[in-house]
Write an enzyme that holds these catalytic residues in place. Structure first.
Site, mmCIF file in Angstrom:
data_model
loop_
_atom_site.group_PDB
_atom_site.id
_atom_site.type_symbol
_atom_site.label_atom_id
_atom_site.label_comp_id
_atom_site.label_asym_id
_atom_site.label_seq_id
_atom_site.Cartn_x
_atom_site.Cartn_y
_atom_site.Cartn_z
ATOM 1 N N GLY A 49 0.806 -1.218 0.000
ATOM 2 C CA GLY A 49 0.000 0.000 0.000
ATOM 3 C C GLY A 49 0.839 1.268 0.000
ATOM 4 O O GLY A 49 0.327 2.363 0.225
ATOM 5 N N HIS A 50 2.125 1.134 -0.265
ATOM 6 C CA HIS A 50 3.057 2.272 -0.163
ATOM 7 C C HIS A 50 3.912 2.361 -1.420
ATOM 8 O O HIS A 50 5.101 2.019 -1.377
ATOM 9 C CB HIS A 50 3.944 2.089 1.069
ATOM 10 C CG HIS A 50 4.667 3.316 1.504
ATOM 11 N ND1 HIS A 50 5.931 3.630 1.077
ATOM 12 C CD2 HIS A 50 4.313 4.310 2.344
ATOM 13 C CE1 HIS A 50 6.335 4.756 1.650
ATOM 14 N NE2 HIS A 50 5.360 5.180 2.434
ATOM 15 N N PHE A 51 3.524 2.748 -2.476
ATOM 16 C CA PHE A 51 2.240 3.286 -2.889
ATOM 17 C C PHE A 51 1.780 2.489 -4.102
ATOM 18 O O PHE A 51 2.616 2.140 -4.927
ATOM 19 C CB PHE A 51 2.390 4.764 -3.270
ATOM 20 C CG PHE A 51 2.858 5.624 -2.119
ATOM 21 C CD1 PHE A 51 1.955 6.078 -1.181
ATOM 22 C CD2 PHE A 51 4.200 5.932 -1.972
ATOM 23 C CE1 PHE A 51 2.390 6.882 -0.115
ATOM 24 C CE2 PHE A 51 4.622 6.725 -0.913
ATOM 25 C CZ PHE A 51 3.733 7.196 0.020
#
Length: 139
Positions: A48-50
Site C-alpha cells: 500500500g506504499h504506494f
C-alpha cells in the site's frame, strides 16, 4: 571479517519473516558492520506504499539498518531482544524501490550496556539514500 548469510543471521537475531529485513551481513575487523537487503517487490510494506509506485518506507529503512547493526552484537544478543530506544538526525535522500539492493554501513559510537549507540548509512548503487543515528537496548 566474519560474513553471515540469512540462515546464520536467524541464529543471531530473533526476527523472522516477514520482519527479518537483512539478507546478509559482515562484521569487519574494525568493529563496523555492513548489511544488505534486496528489495524483491512482494514485501508486505510495499503493498500500500504506494500502489503503482512502490517505495520502501523510511521507517523500514531504519529497521533494516538496525537489524544489520545488531548482527555486530551476536555474543551479547543471545537470549535477548534488541529494541529501539532512539532514532536521531535521520535524513532520507532518495527513494528505494523494488529491484534495488541496499547496502547498510553501521558503526558503534558508544555503549553503556544494555544500551548501544550507532551511526548508520544506507546506499543503493553507491548513492546514499538514508543516514542517521540510533540506539537500542538488549533486553
Amino acid at each position: 571479517m566474519t560474513t553471515f548469510d540469512r540462515e546464520q543471521i536467524k541464529n543471531i537475531l530473533p526476527h523472522r519473516e516477514p520482519m527479518l529485513l537483512v539478507d546478509d551481513a559482515e562484521v569487519r575487523d574494525d568493529g563496523s558492520c555492513v548489511g544488505h537487503y534486496s528489495v524483491r517487490g512482494d514485501e508486505f510494506f510495499l503493498s500500500g506504499h504506494f500502489p503503482g509506485n512502490p517505495i520502501v518506507p523510511g521507517v523500514i529503512l531504519c529497521e533494516m539498518c538496525a537489524q544489520s547493526a545488531a548482527v555486530m552484537f551476536m555474543e551479547q544478543i543471545q537470549g535477548k531482544t534488541p529494541v529501539y530506544t532512539g532514532i536521531n538526525n535521520v535524513k532520507f535522500r532518495s527513494s528505494v524501490r523494488p529491484g534495488d539492493r541496499i547496502e547498510f554501513h553501521c558503526a558503534l559510537t558508544r555503549s553503556k550496556p544494555p544500551f548501544y549507540f550507532m551511526s548508520g548509512e544506507a546506499s543503493v548503487d553507491g548513492k546514499r539514500v538514508m543516514s542517521g543515528d540510533f540506539s537500542f537496548a538488549l533486553v
